[in-house]
Write an enzyme that holds these catalytic residues in place. Structure first.
Site, PDB file in Angstrom:
ATOM      1  N   HIS A  94       0.847  -1.196   0.000  1.00  0.00           N
ATOM      2  CA  HIS A  94       0.000   0.000   0.000  1.00  0.00           C
ATOM      3  C   HIS A  94       0.879   1.241   0.000  1.00  0.00           C
ATOM      4  CE1 HIS A  94      -3.027   2.878   0.749  1.00  0.00           C
ATOM      5  NE2 HIS A  94      -2.698   3.106   2.001  1.00  0.00           N
ATOM      6  N   HIS A 109       0.726   5.821  -0.934  1.00  0.00           N
ATOM      7  CA  HIS A 109       0.016   7.023  -1.383  1.00  0.00           C
ATOM      8  C   HIS A 109       0.861   7.713  -2.449  1.00  0.00           C
ATOM      9  CE1 HIS A 109      -1.809   7.234   2.955  1.00  0.00           C
ATOM     10  NE2 HIS A 109      -2.374   6.291   2.220  1.00  0.00           N
ATOM     11  N   ASP A 133       1.670  -4.720 -20.790  1.00  0.00           N
ATOM     12  CA  ASP A 133       2.544  -5.795 -20.301  1.00  0.00           C
ATOM     13  C   ASP A 133       2.222  -6.144 -18.844  1.00  0.00           C
ATOM     14  OD1 ASP A 133       4.003  -5.788 -22.662  1.00  0.00           O
ATOM     15  OD2 ASP A 133       5.657  -4.601 -21.842  1.00  0.00           O
ATOM     16  N   TYR A 169       8.254 -13.374 -21.588  1.00  0.00           N
ATOM     17  CA  TYR A 169       9.307 -12.419 -21.301  1.00  0.00           C
ATOM     18  C   TYR A 169      10.082 -12.757 -20.026  1.00  0.00           C
ATOM     19  CZ  TYR A 169      11.412  -7.980 -19.921  1.00  0.00           C
ATOM     20  OH  TYR A 169      12.280  -7.009 -19.517  1.00  0.00           O
TER      21      TYR A 169
END
Ligand SMILES: [Zn+2]
Length: 219
Positions: free
Chosen positions: A94, A96, A119, A213
């Site tokens: 998490h 901000h 992607d 990839y």
């Protein structure tokens, strides 16, 4: 096993600082303990410079403190809700971070107008509901928005970003990439309307990146 995870999760917090995703103590990483109904998470209110593997706390999947000297992050309930409802998720982040939170403040999904977005996220980065801290509303919003969605990142309205991953490192990578594309698409918008990418091209980019990839074992 838990000590190794604590070291890993402690170290990953330095990546949040390195990539400029956090200020003060507002951002956290957690990781599920393999084979146990437990996860480790940042303690509340501890500066990133002062974090040590020993200070990373252990919680059960209801968010209760199981081991550690400090109180767990105030976002622990949201992390716990995700681990309870998304068994494939082993890491949650998490932040901000500025540009992503600016999209969240407008309640606007980031459109998929960059190949790097196709992607990593397989489409737009969606917006989750406005939710107050203190109960399961944030966790519920994350799970409801990301279930069945390719994106591993959600912009919680008026708040910030939550990302999920098959490992704590993968969730940190999603948080870094989310901020990067939020910034680029924002800047692009200043001079006009970004060009859309055809859905079929988004699908083939996503498929190639997820399946072909790089060195998949490194995630
Ligand atoms: Zn927050």
């Amino acid at each position: 096993m838990i000590d190794e995870l604590r070291r890993d999760v402690c170290r990953l917090h330095t990546e949040l600082v390195r990539y400029g995703l956090v200020v003060w103590t507002a951002g956290n990483v957690s990781g599920r303990v393999p084979g146990e109904d437990l996860f480790v998470i940042k303690p509340s209110g501890v500066s990133y410079d002062d974090l040590t593997p020993e200070s990373i706390v252990v919680c059960d999947l209801d968010g209760n403190l199981v081991e550690g000297d400090l109180a767990p992050s105030s976002d622990t309930a949201a992390h716990a809700y995700v681990y309870r409802h998304m068994p494939e998720v082993n890491g949650v982040v998490h932040t901000h971070s500025t540009y992503a939170s600016a999209w969240a403040a407008r309640g606007e999904a980031i459109p998929c107008v960059l190949t790097a977005m196709a992607d990593e996220f397989g489409g737009e980065i969606p917006v989750g509901p406005f939710a107050l801290i203190g109960n399961d509303d944030i966790g519920k919003g994350i799970v409801e928005t990301l279930t069945g969605h390719r994106s591993r990142a959600v912009l919680m309205q008026n708040h910030g970003v939550f990302t999920i991953g098959e490992s704590p490192k993968a969730a940190v990578k999603a948080a870094v990439m989310c901020e990067d594309v939020a910034r680029t698409v924002h800047i692009s918008r200043q001079l006009g309307e970004p060009l859309p990418i055809a859905q079929s091209d988004i699908d083939s980019l996503y498929d190639r990146y997820q399946n072909v990839y790089g060195q998949r074992s490194h995630l």
